[in-house]
Scaffold this active site. Sequence first.
Site, PDB file in Angstrom:
ATOM      1  N   VAL A   9       7.192  14.729  -8.014  1.00  0.00           N
ATOM      2  CA  VAL A   9       7.498  13.393  -7.515  1.00  0.00           C
ATOM      3  C   VAL A   9       6.222  12.569  -7.564  1.00  0.00           C
ATOM      4  O   VAL A   9       5.121  13.095  -7.383  1.00  0.00           O
ATOM      5  CB  VAL A   9       8.060  13.419  -6.072  1.00  0.00           C
ATOM      6  CG1 VAL A   9       9.427  14.071  -6.050  1.00  0.00           C
ATOM      7  CG2 VAL A   9       7.118  14.144  -5.131  1.00  0.00           C
ATOM      8  N   SER A  10       6.363  11.297  -7.843  1.00  0.00           N
ATOM      9  CA  SER A  10       5.206  10.407  -7.879  1.00  0.00           C
ATOM     10  C   SER A  10       4.846   9.997  -6.469  1.00  0.00           C
ATOM     11  O   SER A  10       5.619  10.165  -5.521  1.00  0.00           O
ATOM     12  CB  SER A  10       5.516   9.179  -8.734  1.00  0.00           C
ATOM     13  OG  SER A  10       5.835   9.567 -10.045  1.00  0.00           O
ATOM     14  N   THR A  11       3.649   9.426  -6.330  1.00  0.00           N
ATOM     15  CA  THR A  11       3.204   8.981  -5.010  1.00  0.00           C
ATOM     16  C   THR A  11       3.981   7.765  -4.547  1.00  0.00           C
ATOM     17  O   THR A  11       4.113   7.525  -3.357  1.00  0.00           O
ATOM     18  CB  THR A  11       1.704   8.648  -5.038  1.00  0.00           C
ATOM     19  OG1 THR A  11       1.450   7.721  -6.102  1.00  0.00           O
ATOM     20  CG2 THR A  11       0.886   9.906  -5.288  1.00  0.00           C
ATOM     21  N   GLY A  12       4.511   6.982  -5.487  1.00  0.00           N
ATOM     22  CA  GLY A  12       5.304   5.812  -5.128  1.00  0.00           C
ATOM     23  C   GLY A  12       6.762   6.172  -4.908  1.00  0.00           C
ATOM     24  O   GLY A  12       7.203   7.297  -5.125  1.00  0.00           O
ATOM     25  N   GLN A  14      10.654   6.468  -5.622  1.00  0.00           N
ATOM     26  CA  GLN A  14      11.430   6.649  -6.835  1.00  0.00           C
ATOM     27  C   GLN A  14      12.787   7.248  -6.485  1.00  0.00           C
ATOM     28  O   GLN A  14      12.972   7.858  -5.439  1.00  0.00           O
ATOM     29  CB  GLN A  14      10.704   7.550  -7.825  1.00  0.00           C
ATOM     30  CG  GLN A  14      10.399   8.944  -7.304  1.00  0.00           C
ATOM     31  CD  GLN A  14       9.743   9.812  -8.364  1.00  0.00           C
ATOM     32  OE1 GLN A  14       9.520   9.384  -9.487  1.00  0.00           O
ATOM     33  NE2 GLN A  14       9.453  11.026  -8.014  1.00  0.00           N
TER      34      GLN A  14
END
Length: 220
Positions: A9-12, A14
């Site tokens: 998973v990205s830090t932002g 989503q």
Amino acid sequence: MRAYGYIRVSTGRQALSERAQRTAISAYCDLRNLELAHVYADTVSGGTRLRDRPEGAEMLAKLGVHGGAVVAVRLDRLFRNVADCCSQVRQWADQGVGLHLLDHGGSSIDTSTSAGRLFLDMLAAFASFERELIGERTASALADKRARGEYTGGQPPYGYKAVNGVLQKCQDEQAIIDEVHRLRDDGLSLQRCADVLNGSGKRSRTGRLWDRQTVHRCCL
């Protein structure tokens, strides 16, 4: 066969959350009678190589010893670009490690065959293309905002300040820029301009004395 799930998973924010990926991987392994030994999860950018991710590196070490299969929801959860994908998958093929991707109807890609490697290369190429296209769109949007005088982040250029996301002229700094242009029109060198500014008590944005480099960078 023993399988290892992988989640990124990205830090932002989503849509493809860790929970959604974990649920999909578990359901797939149950359907295919794969023994889900462990699920590795990283919160990193997709530009980071799998072996440079904490959980990714641990999974690679486990696969190197025990073999098995890797299960991921999408190709872009694992790899950052085409070269990274092809290199790692070929290494897995040598180790007898299979790869299962859930976003292709639940069918696994057999990397031991030439057709399977070709299919995977095509998927990796499209994933890389999509990522580059997003980057181009982002760069275009930022350029458009700059053209409209909108603030796009970072340090505002000398002579301007950011107010509610919009660049506005800073009168004090604009006055210094105008003064430097007048001095240059009178034939003064960059260093002499710096001396004049320093002699009148004017300081750069950081509060330091002016020199020829800062005059050139900020005012010309």
